[in-house]
Design an enzyme around this catalytic site. Structure first.
Site, PDB file in Angstrom:
ATOM      1  N   CYS A   1      20.594  22.241  35.069  1.00 59.68           N
ATOM      2  CA  CYS A   1      20.825  20.708  34.419  1.00 59.68           C
ATOM      3  C   CYS A   1      19.275  20.045  34.952  1.00 59.68           C
ATOM      4  O   CYS A   1      18.968  20.078  36.107  1.00 59.68           O
ATOM      5  CB  CYS A   1      21.917  19.968  34.955  1.00 59.68           C
ATOM      6  SG  CYS A   1      21.476  18.294  34.415  1.00 59.68           S
TER       7      CYS A   1
ATOM      8  N   CYS B   1      26.572  24.646  22.566  1.00 58.64           N
ATOM      9  CA  CYS B   1      25.237  24.275  21.689  1.00 58.64           C
ATOM     10  C   CYS B   1      24.407  23.180  22.739  1.00 58.64           C
ATOM     11  O   CYS B   1      25.046  22.174  22.799  1.00 58.64           O
ATOM     12  CB  CYS B   1      25.678  23.674  20.391  1.00 58.64           C
ATOM     13  SG  CYS B   1      24.099  23.747  19.321  1.00 58.64           S
TER      14      CYS B   1
END
Length: 164
Positions: free
Chosen positions: A73, A144
């Site tokens: 992240c 996705c």
């Protein structure tokens, strides 16, 4: 569409629209104000992660990344995906068939009227993308991901320290 099904969709959409974002954000171990996140992140990453934006398909260099490594992240540096689970989905966004254990949380998104499963970083709550049931074996899932929400760490390099 049956009335009962339509009622469930509308009820879930209304319920999700009424949940205050602060209440949702408080559920994550790492919380920062919008101003703090804006200082730390590029504008495109901030827009995707904390305003639920979407980058243009095909715009991320990470879509073509093929080396072994880990995708983290970009907001908090939590490892989210192994490169071994990445595949070419043809969508224009980096796609994975499996996340690392405990890395992601999900919620229901009704922005396109019909329900979709949105996923976010389990540590900072940043929005990464949506998961669909049209992926390859063995999971059949397609995570996705917006490329601007990720950073890639090649195998052999140390993972970045988790942001505090």
């Amino acid at each position: 569409m049956k009335r009962r099904h339509m009622f469930k969709i509308i009820s879930a959409w209304l319920a999700s629209a009424l949940v205050p974002m602060r209440a949702v954000a408080a559920a994550f171990p790492l919380t920062k104000t919008k101003a703090e996140w804006r200082k730390l992140l590029a504008p495109g990453a901030y827009a995707v992660l904390f305003e639920h934006g979407t980058e243009r398909p095909g715009s991320s260099p990470l879509n073509a990344e093929k080396r072994p490594g880990t995708f983290v992240c970009v907001a908090c540096n939590l490892p989210l995906f192994s490169a071994a689970h990445k595949y070419e989905s043809g969508t224009g966004w980096p796609s994975f068939f499996q996340a690392l254990p405990g890395a992601l949380g999900t919620s229901t998104d009704f922005k396109l009227i019909y329900p979709r499963t949105e996923y976010h970083c389990s540590r900072c709550g940043g929005h990464h993308g949506h998961v669909f049931d049209d992926g390859p074996k063995p999971t059949g899932q397609r995570f996705c991901n917006n490329g601007v929400a990720l950073a890639f760490v090649p195998e052999g390099q140390a993972l970045p320290a988790l942001r505090t």
